[in-house]
Scaffold this motif. Structure first.
Motif, short mmCIF file in Angstrom:
data_model
loop_
_atom_site.label_atom_id
_atom_site.label_comp_id
_atom_site.label_asym_id
_atom_site.label_seq_id
_atom_site.Cartn_x
_atom_site.Cartn_y
_atom_site.Cartn_z
N ALA A 245 0.81 -1.24 0.00
CA ALA A 245 0.06 -0.07 0.05
C ALA A 245 0.84 1.29 0.12
CB ALA A 245 -0.90 0.00 1.19
N LYS A 246 1.90 1.05 0.82
CA LYS A 246 2.74 2.39 0.83
C LYS A 246 3.47 2.56 -0.57
CE LYS A 246 7.05 4.05 3.17
NZ LYS A 246 8.05 3.77 4.14
N GLY A 247 3.95 1.49 -1.26
CA GLY A 247 4.40 1.66 -2.62
C GLY A 247 3.52 2.28 -3.53
N ALA A 248 2.32 1.77 -3.63
CA ALA A 248 1.29 2.33 -4.46
C ALA A 248 1.10 3.85 -4.09
CB ALA A 248 -0.17 1.47 -4.34
N GLY B 111 5.34 -8.75 1.19
CA GLY B 111 5.11 -7.41 2.05
C GLY B 111 5.66 -7.67 3.55
N THR B 112 5.89 -9.09 3.84
CA THR B 112 6.38 -9.29 5.08
C THR B 112 7.64 -8.66 5.57
OG1 THR B 112 7.02 -11.45 4.67
CG2 THR B 112 5.05 -11.28 5.64
N THR B 113 8.12 -8.39 6.88
CA THR B 113 9.15 -7.78 7.41
C THR B 113 9.89 -9.09 7.83
OG1 THR B 113 8.49 -5.57 7.49
CG2 THR B 113 10.54 -6.33 8.59
N VAL B 114 11.04 -9.39 7.51
CA VAL B 114 11.73 -10.70 8.05
C VAL B 114 13.18 -10.33 8.42
CG1 VAL B 114 12.52 -12.90 7.14
CG2 VAL B 114 10.66 -11.79 5.81
N THR C 290 -0.62 -5.87 6.86
CA THR C 290 -1.01 -5.41 8.33
C THR C 290 -2.49 -5.93 8.75
OG1 THR C 290 -1.77 -3.58 7.42
CG2 THR C 290 0.33 -3.35 7.95
N LYS C 291 -3.29 -6.16 7.32
CA LYS C 291 -4.55 -6.73 7.83
C LYS C 291 -4.67 -8.31 7.86
CE LYS C 291 -6.78 -2.62 5.55
NZ LYS C 291 -6.03 -1.78 5.27
N VAL D 153 9.36 -12.71 11.79
CA VAL D 153 8.56 -12.60 10.49
C VAL D 153 7.57 -11.56 11.12
CG1 VAL D 153 6.89 -13.30 8.96
CG2 VAL D 153 9.03 -14.69 9.58
N GLU D 154 7.52 -10.29 10.45
CA GLU D 154 6.65 -9.35 11.26
C GLU D 154 5.64 -8.88 9.92
OE1 GLU D 154 8.68 -6.39 14.08
OE2 GLU D 154 9.90 -6.90 12.37
N TYR D 155 4.12 -8.74 10.14
CA TYR D 155 3.42 -8.43 9.12
C TYR D 155 2.98 -6.88 9.62
CZ TYR D 155 2.27 -13.05 7.94
OH TYR D 155 2.60 -14.53 7.15
N ILE D 156 3.88 -6.05 9.31
CA ILE D 156 3.86 -4.53 9.88
C ILE D 156 3.67 -3.86 8.43
CG2 ILE D 156 5.02 -4.72 12.02
CD1 ILE D 156 7.47 -3.63 10.95
#
Length: 158
Positions: free
Chosen positions: A8-11, A89-92, A78-79, A155-158
């Protein structure tokens, strides 16, 4: 039709660039062309040719952005429920098992990739090696220096 995965941030960043190009850059270029025309002979008018070149680049970029925005698939982790699985999209956070070096990456779309900010393209060797794996997995990733063994430690979904 190819869909481009994007956060979403990239868009949002692409939409901002599009707005800037249309509302600021394009009018500046038109003004520069008009001013250069007033100088007379266009054949040897370097300012005119430079402005036309800028215009060509700007219009190309506008078409590129509009094309991508019409074919993006926004993935907002994040959703989603974090089940420890590495997906787009995950932060690893991974740790090199040989050197104990720890590094964190976010897996993003090709247009968003920026290694200086630890944003890696979904098509990169590291991302391809991580996608589908889970927290605490050991992964072997092919690097220019050979195969490197990493452990996924977050593994973060942020």
């Amino acid at each position: 039709m190819t869909l481009y995965p994007m956060t979403a941030k990239g868009a949002d960043l692409l939409r901002e660039e599009l707005k800037y190009l249309k509302s600021v850059k394009r009018p500046q270029i038109v003004k520069s062309i008009a001013e250069a025309r007033e100088h007379g002979d266009l054949k040897e008018n370097a300012e005119y040719h430079a402005a036309r070149e800028q215009q060509s680049f700007c219009e190309g970029r506008l078409q590129d952005i509009e094309g991508k925005l019409s074919n993006i698939q926004i993935i907002d982790v994040t959703k989603m429920t974090n089940n420890g699985k590495v997906i787009f999209g995950t932060t690893v956070t991974i740790i090199n098992l040989k050197t104990d070096e720890e590094i964190t990456y976010q897996i993003v779309g090709q247009d968003e990739a920026d290694i200086k900010n630890n944003l890696i393209s979904v098509g990169s060797p590291i991302a391809r090696g991580l996608i589908g794996k889970s927290l605490d997995d050991i992964v072997n990733i092919q690097t220019p220096k050979g195969t490197v063994e990493f452990e996924i430690i977050a593994v973060e979904y942020i």
